[in-house]
Structures are given as C-alpha cells and as structure tokens.
Design a protein around this motif. Structure first.
Motif, PDB file in Angstrom:
ATOM      1  N   ASN A 163      80.107  32.388  54.405  1.00  0.00           N
ATOM      2  CA  ASN A 163      81.511  32.474  54.822  1.00  0.00           C
ATOM      3  C   ASN A 163      82.109  31.119  55.228  1.00  0.00           C
ATOM      4  N   VAL A 180      73.663  35.110  71.127  1.00  0.00           N
ATOM      5  CA  VAL A 180      73.823  36.218  70.179  1.00  0.00           C
ATOM      6  C   VAL A 180      73.111  37.481  70.689  1.00  0.00           C
ATOM      7  N   ARG A 232      80.846  36.602  66.844  1.00  0.00           N
ATOM      8  CA  ARG A 232      79.785  36.138  65.949  1.00  0.00           C
ATOM      9  C   ARG A 232      80.352  35.112  64.981  1.00  0.00           C
TER      10      ARG A 232
END
Ligand code: NAD
Ligand code: G6P
Ligand code: MN
Ligand code: MN
Length: 433
Positions: A169, A281, A307
């Motif tokens: 991404n 996380v 995230r």
C-alpha cells in the motif's frame, strides 16, 4: 462467479478487505470468500470472521463468508488467493525489531535483519501454500501481501508455477497524499514509481500531463510529510531531497537516516509506554478485537486507521477487478523486471507501474534509472536474491552472505552474529535450517 481465499483470514485487516469487496460488488461477482487461518489464529478468525459476515449481510450481498482452518478446502478451485499471514505472529515481529539493535543495526519487520528473519520464516510456508495452489487451483491468481512482499513474491515467481502479483500500500498511499496536497482527484495525477518494495521512489509526478515533480517536492517538504502510521516521523533533509529530485518512500528513512532512526528506536524502547512498533500493534490489536466482538458492529471501525495498512483494500480489490475484468488499467505492483530496470536480472521482482489485465501485470518503462539510486537498488536486490536462496535451501553460509550484502550490515562479523542469533530465536519456524 468468483471464489476468493484469504490466507491469514484472522488478521485484524480482514474488515478492510471485506469493505473492498463490498464497494466493488457491482464489478466483482464474488460467490464465496474463504477466510483461512491456523490453530493459533482460530480465536481471532472467529471474531473477525463473524464481523465479516455481518458486514456482508448489511450490504445485502449474495456472497458467503466461510471460516476454516482447512487450507486445502479453502483453496480448492479458488479464483483469487490473497496472502496476508504472519508466521510466528507479533511475538516473532517483536523479536525481529529488537535483536538487530544489539549490533547497532535498525530493527524493522521488513527492512534489514528483522525483515530477513521474517523472510526465512515465511519462505517454507509460502512454498507449501503454493504446492496446494498448483494442485487445487492452478488457474488462480495469488495476490501476495505477506511481507517482506518483494522477497516473498520473488520466491513464488522463481520456485513455483503459481501466477502471482505482489502488492503493497506504499505507492497508493503516496499517490493519495500527493493528490490531497494538490487538492485534485487521484486520477488527475500520474506518479512514475521505480524501485523495489519498501524501496520505491516517485521518480516523476505529472498533473494532467504537466511535470510538477519539483513543485510537489517543495510542497511536500514545506507542509505535511510523506509518511505512514508505522514509521517514525523523522523530518527529511530538505536539501537532500531537493537534490535527489525524486520522492523517497517512507521506508527510505531506514537507509537515508539509519543513524537517526537507530537512536530513535533505542530511545523509544527505553521510553515507557512507547515501545517498538510490534508492541504498539499488540495494543492496537487487543483493542480492535474487543471492538470486533460487538455483535452490533457491522462495518470497518475507525480504529483500524491506527495500523499502517491504509488503502490496503482499495489496492487489493481494485487490482483483482482489473485482472478479472481485463481492464488494462495501471496499478503499481511487484512484478518481474523483464528488462524494465536495465541493470537487474529479468527474474528479479521490482515495484513499478504496470498495465494490469487478465494476462497479469506488464511493467511500463520510464527509461534510465537515475544514478543517485542505482547503487541502493542494486545492493538491496542482491541481498534479496541471496536471502531467497538462503530461505529455500537452509544454507547458513548463504544466510551470512545475504546479510553481508545488506547495505545496513556489510560487516562479516556482524552478519555472523546476527545470523547466529536469528537462527536461534526463530528455531521453531525454520524447518529448512
Ligand atoms: P497478523 O499477525 O494478524 O497475522 C494474520 C494471521 O495470519 C493471524 O491470524 C495468524 O494466525 C495467521 N497465520 C500465521 N501463520 C499462518 C499460516 N501458516 N497459515 C495461515 N495463517 C497463518 O498479521 P497482520 O498484521 O494482519 O499482517 C499480515 C501480513 O500482511 C504480514 O506479513 C504483514 O507484514 C503483511 N502486510 C503487508 C502489507 C503490504 O503492504 N504488503 C500491508 C499490511 C500487512
Ligand atoms: C505499511 C506497509 C506494510 C506493513 C504495514 C505495517 O502498510 O506497506 O507492508 O505491513 O505498514 O503496519 P503495522 O500497523 O503492522 O505496523
Ligand atoms: Mn470459479
Ligand atoms: Mn508494504
């Protein structure tokens, strides 16, 4: 009608991918989505899987979501397989981020020795998955998200018959950032991307055909910085980026600012409450799964934005649609070089703009790679190809050779120590060694 298999279906990112399929339901007739996980992930799979089912129900789609620990059942006759699994879970990621620090090397889950350890754990699993795909779904496309995405995609491409495209991404996030800065629609800009996964540069930015690279670099340095949630927001050296004349990706900080980042990492480890990214996380994930449990929740919650995976579903599902509908649309993906970067082998996986249709992804060619970035691309790709050989064969000498060729390591002594330690702490996930 399509059957989709998602390996690592218990991931907290799953609502993201489900949202992607819902948004594109008019162009992708998905009959079945199979979320696959392993015993250790069963609880997560059940929680996030039920949320996925509620999301589909709310959207009134005919799609059926199956939850299973039986990978072969999920893969049988699948049209698309998405891999988003993490061998060893966040515990292993935490170790990846910590052990290199002792040797004065940055600790990161995809870059440097941490990424190397993740690659070695993942390679045996991905080869096993691909054997199943070759047997049970030989025509399927495998969209690989599993990190280190470049290395894993290259392993699939070199050692199996499975058709694959690697996806990250980072490029789409850079495009979104640029179009927001310019206050234009994403389709009005074109960014030429060249490099490797997590080592990609925006070489040129065009706004409706006009080259605005210089301007956008200035704007970028003046105002909001190009970054992602998972990377420390260290300020770029303005002069350097201007002189480079290209847009570095967020992960370039680990190379261009390795000293600063090492210090930052060492101090956040000692700072109470901040911790490494893996620790952050773990906290985010705990909260996310509490939220996912709520039976009234039937959409992707806002908290997922903490995230690093912004635009993950847009990237993945639009790519699948481009293949399925033979759109011949341009996507930035990880693909076989085939001469695109003249100094790399044809079978090296690179990250660049590609035309995507039912034949897969074919890279565009933007001419010579500027010499300012040739060294780094070459060096990291050689490391990657040695890492793959080490991961496939389980040859320890090859593993040392891979790290000696990593630009953040180089020293033979350090490489040996790093390899000894990573083999030791990852023993249970390294059947090949
Ligand atoms: P996670 O720790 O939540 O793992 C996802 C699931 O994988 C877990 O439920 C786990 O049980 C499962 N799993 C582990 N081993 C498995 C196996 N052998 N078979 C099937 N499932 C298995 O991880 P996450 O944070 O959701 O990330 C998943 C993966 O996606 C990681 O490799 C991460 O680096 C990658 N990722 C990549 C991008 C990208 O840009 N390419 C973006 C986001 C995440
Ligand atoms: C970005 C990268 C991914 C990486 C993720 C980490 O999205 O492109 O490859 O997996 O960040 O995010 P996290 O929230 O797990 O730190
Ligand atoms: Mn089918
Ligand atoms: Mn990525």
């Amino acid at each position: 009608l399509l059957k989709i298999a998602v390996i690592g279906g218990g991931s907290s990112y799953t609502p993201e991918i489900i949202e992607g399929f819902i948004k594109r339901a008019n162009e992708l007739p998905v009959k079945e989505i199979w979320l696959v996980d392993i015993k250790e992930g069963e609880e997560k799979l059940n929680i996030v899987g039920k949320l996925a089912q509620r999301m589909i129900e709310k959207a009134k789609l005919d799609t059926k979501v199956f939850l299973t620990l039986n990978r072969r059942e999920a893969l049988k006759d699948a049209d698309f397989v998405i891999t988003q699994f993490r061998v060893g879970g966040l515990e292993a990621r935490l170790r990846d981020e910590e052990f290199p620090l002792k040797y004065g090397v940055i600790g990161q889950e995809t870059t440097g020795p941490g990424g190397f350890a993740k690659a070695l754990r993942t390679i045996p699993v991905i080869l096993d998955i691909c054997k199943d795909i070759e047997e049970l779904a030989p025509r399927a496309w495998l969209i690989n998200f599993t990190n280190p995405a470049g290395i894993i995609t290259e392993t699939i491409s070199k050692y199996t018959k499975v058709k694959t495209i690697g996806l990250c991404n980072v490029p789409i996030t850079m495009e979104m950032t640029i179009s927001k800065l310019l206050e234009v629609d994403k389709k009005d800009i074109f960014v030429e991307f060249i490099g490797l996964n997590h080592l990609v540069w925006g070489k040129r930015v065009l706004l409706r055909g006009e080259d605005i690279t210089e301007r956008i670099i200035k704007t970028m340095l003046d105002g909001s910085q190009l970054n992602m949630k998972n990377i420390p927001d260290l300020k770029w050296d303005r002069e350097f980026v201007k002189n480079l004349g290209m847009i570095p990706c967020p992960y370039h900080r680990y190379y261009y600012m390795s000293d600063l980042l090492l210090k930052e990492q060492q101090s956040s480890l000692s700072q109470k409450g901040k911790g490494s990214r893996a620790q952050q996380v773990m906290e985010i994930e705990k909260k996310l799964f509490e939220i996912y449990k709520d039976e009234n929740l039937d959409e992707k919650p806002k908290e997922l934005e903490k995230r690093g995976g912004a635009y993950y579903s847009d990237a993945a599902v639009s790519l699948i649609s481009a293949i399925y509908n033979d759109k011949k649309e341009i996507h930035v993906v990880n693909v076989k070089n085939n001469g695109t970067i003249s100094f790399l082998p044809d079978d090296a996986i690179i990250e660049t703009n590609c035309v995507v249709g039912n034949n897969g992804a074919v890279p565009l060619i933007f001419g010579d790679v500027p010499k300012e970035i040739v060294g780094l691309i070459n060096q990291v790709k050689i490391y990657e190809s040695l890492a793959i050989e080490a991961g496939v064969t389980g040859d320890k000498d090859k593993a040392v050779m891979a790290l000696v060729n990593h630009p953040l390591v180089l020293s033979v002594e350090k490489a040996r120590k790093l390899v000894d330690e990573l083999l030791n702490i990852n023993k249970q996930y390294l059947p090949q060694f």
